[in-house]
Motif scaffolding. Structure first.
Motif, PDB file in Angstrom:
ATOM      1  N   SER A  71      43.628  31.414  50.347  1.00  0.00           N
ATOM      2  CA  SER A  71      44.040  32.420  51.329  1.00  0.00           C
ATOM      3  C   SER A  71      45.495  32.155  51.657  1.00  0.00           C
ATOM      4  CB  SER A  71      43.201  32.302  52.612  1.00  0.00           C
ATOM      5  OG  SER A  71      43.373  31.027  53.200  1.00  0.00           O
ATOM      6  N   VAL A  72      46.158  33.187  52.167  1.00  0.00           N
ATOM      7  CA  VAL A  72      47.521  32.931  52.636  1.00  0.00           C
ATOM      8  C   VAL A  72      47.464  32.339  54.041  1.00  0.00           C
ATOM      9  CG1 VAL A  72      47.879  35.326  53.448  1.00  0.00           C
ATOM     10  CG2 VAL A  72      49.838  33.903  52.933  1.00  0.00           C
ATOM     11  N   GLY A  73      46.521  32.838  54.870  1.00  0.00           N
ATOM     12  CA  GLY A  73      46.377  32.331  56.239  1.00  0.00           C
ATOM     13  C   GLY A  73      45.698  30.967  56.206  1.00  0.00           C
ATOM     14  N   LEU A  96      48.886  38.160  46.851  1.00  0.00           N
ATOM     15  CA  LEU A  96      48.059  39.167  47.526  1.00  0.00           C
ATOM     16  C   LEU A  96      48.868  40.231  48.282  1.00  0.00           C
ATOM     17  CD1 LEU A  96      48.693  37.797  50.270  1.00  0.00           C
ATOM     18  CD2 LEU A  96      46.414  36.879  50.254  1.00  0.00           C
ATOM     19  N   ARG A 234      44.920  38.586  61.997  1.00  0.00           N
ATOM     20  CA  ARG A 234      43.779  37.789  62.413  1.00  0.00           C
ATOM     21  C   ARG A 234      43.231  38.396  63.709  1.00  0.00           C
ATOM     22  NH1 ARG A 234      43.726  36.348  58.005  1.00  0.00           N
ATOM     23  NH2 ARG A 234      43.738  34.227  57.136  1.00  0.00           N
ATOM     24  N   HIS A 282      37.032  42.086  56.803  1.00  0.00           N
ATOM     25  CA  HIS A 282      38.072  41.131  56.362  1.00  0.00           C
ATOM     26  C   HIS A 282      38.180  41.141  54.825  1.00  0.00           C
ATOM     27  CE1 HIS A 282      40.361  37.210  57.493  1.00  0.00           C
ATOM     28  NE2 HIS A 282      40.933  37.851  56.486  1.00  0.00           N
ATOM     29  N   GLY A 284      41.099  42.341  53.222  1.00  0.00           N
ATOM     30  CA  GLY A 284      42.501  42.636  52.896  1.00  0.00           C
ATOM     31  C   GLY A 284      42.885  42.332  51.457  1.00  0.00           C
ATOM     32  N   SER A 285      42.488  41.182  50.965  1.00  0.00           N
ATOM     33  CA  SER A 285      42.906  40.779  49.611  1.00  0.00           C
ATOM     34  C   SER A 285      41.770  40.906  48.603  1.00  0.00           C
ATOM     35  CB  SER A 285      43.377  39.323  49.652  1.00  0.00           C
ATOM     36  OG  SER A 285      42.298  38.507  50.062  1.00  0.00           O
ATOM     37  N   ARG A 291      41.684  38.516  44.003  1.00  0.00           N
ATOM     38  CA  ARG A 291      40.932  37.297  44.339  1.00  0.00           C
ATOM     39  C   ARG A 291      40.932  36.309  43.163  1.00  0.00           C
ATOM     40  NH1 ARG A 291      37.718  37.523  49.144  1.00  0.00           N
ATOM     41  NH2 ARG A 291      39.277  38.260  50.632  1.00  0.00           N
ATOM     42  N   MET A 294      44.321  34.674  43.339  1.00  0.00           N
ATOM     43  CA  MET A 294      44.370  33.723  44.462  1.00  0.00           C
ATOM     44  C   MET A 294      43.622  32.440  44.125  1.00  0.00           C
ATOM     45  SD  MET A 294      43.741  36.409  47.554  1.00  0.00           S
ATOM     46  CE  MET A 294      43.597  35.242  48.907  1.00  0.00           C
TER      47      MET A 294
HETATM   48  C1  DGY Z   1      44.295  35.623  53.705  1.00  0.00           C
HETATM   49  O1  DGY Z   1      44.473  35.294  52.531  1.00  0.00           O
HETATM   50  O2  DGY Z   1      44.621  34.910  54.646  1.00  0.00           O
HETATM   51  C2  DGY Z   1      43.664  36.940  53.958  1.00  0.00           C
HETATM   52  O3  DGY Z   1      43.308  37.108  55.267  1.00  0.00           O
HETATM   53  C3  DGY Z   1      42.459  37.138  53.069  1.00  0.00           C
HETATM   54  O4  DGY Z   1      42.152  38.505  53.040  1.00  0.00           O
END
Ligand code: DGY
Length: 321
Positions: A71-73, A96, A234, A282, A284-285, A291, A294
């Motif tokens: 994840s990026v977050g 993403l 978030r 949730h 988004g990606s 995926r 990622m």
């Molecule tokens: C992230 O990668 O943090 C996104 O929230 C995943 O969708």
């Protein structure tokens, strides 16, 4: 000897093959008989996405070097607890950006044109009523978008909004992005100005102590009553009670949400009951291609750290100053 790693979710085959070529793989999921604490004993690296990593989960980790999140977050990782254990963290930005930007556009269009409720309406046997205006939505093109949090994803949203929908865009960020201002003619604004002028307010900030609860009752009151609020950052950046109050009392027109304070969301959450609030889980990606990219990026990060190489995407807090 190859390092030992823990995989905590289903991964694409090519990623598993890559990991197996470099590591001994162990598997654990929340439905396994052991706890995550026990599973982290004796492993050098772990691949996670939603699982929280904190002092407790790290309590039995005796040789862990790296937590690689897909994840990026990374707000599910307790950076201080990891530092105290000498564990570094990596994440997966960049791959993403386009996909999340696509979802933001889908949320904006979906909320403004009421796509989800009209889909349910047709599928329950209905067609245009005589009072067709009850099905009307709002225009998106030529409107004003306000983006709070102008990072890489924000830039991709700007490209879509300006080139595709002739929108004007204002933004707020910790730092000005003068290049983006030049490239796409966007304007920097204070949060207050942005909230009071934008037709679509898009929240794209990371969750930090300064963004927690950023969108509160006061913020929603500042928005136009024809405006739509979109959150793909978030859930905890929003006071959900204030949001539902704002929609129910016509302070704003509607909202579209990819993220929630509690995930999975409680089935009784009033956000799920309002027809002008569009919700997705949730995602988004969540496309097959992104995926997979990622997961591969996370695998490459993990293998790099375990081989004492520089990880392509170390979480900034772990970078040497
Ligand atoms: C992230 O990668 O943090 C996104 O929230 C995943 O969708």
């Amino acid at each position: 000897m190859k390092p030992t790693i823990l995989i905590t979710q289903k991964l694409p085959e090519n990623v598993i093959d890559y990991l197996k070529a470099h590591c001994e793989c162990r598997y654990w999921t929340p439905s396994s008989d052991s706890t995550i604490e026990e599973a982290l004993k004796g492993v050098d690296g772990v691949m996670v996405s939603g699982i929280a990593i904190n002092e407790k989960t790290l309590s039995m980790a005796d040789r862990l070097k790296v937590v690689s999140t897909i994840s990026v977050g990374y707000n599910h990782l307790d950076i201080e607890a990891m530092k105290a254990k000498g564990v570094v963290g990596t994440h997966t930005p960049e791959v993403l950006d386009d996909t999340v930007a696509d979802l933001v556009m889908a949320l904006m269009l979906g909320a403004a044109r009421r796509i989800a409720s009209l889909d349910a309406y047709v599928k329950s046997g209905n067609w245009l009523p005589t009072d067709v205006e009850t099905l009307f939505g709002l225009d998106v093109h030529h409107k004003k978008m306000g983006i709070i949090g102008m990072g890489r994803i924000g830039r991709q949203i700007v490209k879509r909004a300006t080139a595709g929908f002739d929108m004007t865009v204002m933004y707020h960020n910790r730092h000005r992005d003068e290049e983006a201002e030049r490239l796409w003619g966007i304007t920097y604004a204070s949060i207050s100005e942005l909230l009071s002028e934008a037709d679509f307010v898009v929240l794209m900030v990371p969750l930090t102590e300064s963004t927690r609860g950023l969108m509160d009752a006061d913020a929603f009151r500042k928005m136009k009553n024809t405006a739509i609020f979109i959150n793909a950052s978030r859930g905890q950046t929003v006071d959900e009670a204030a949001l539902i109050h704002a929609v129910e009392h016509g302070e704003i027109w509607g909202a579209a949400l990819d993220v929630f304070c509690q995930e999975p969301i409680d089935a009784d959450n009033p956000l799920l009951k309002h027809p002008r609030i569009l919700t997705v889980p949730h995602i988004g990606s969540a496309t097959e291609e992104t995926r997979t990219r990622m997961a591969m990026s996370a695998a490459e990060n993990l293998v790099a750290v375990l081989n004492d190489k520089e990880a392509p995407y170390l979480i900034p807090a772990f970078k040497k100053q």
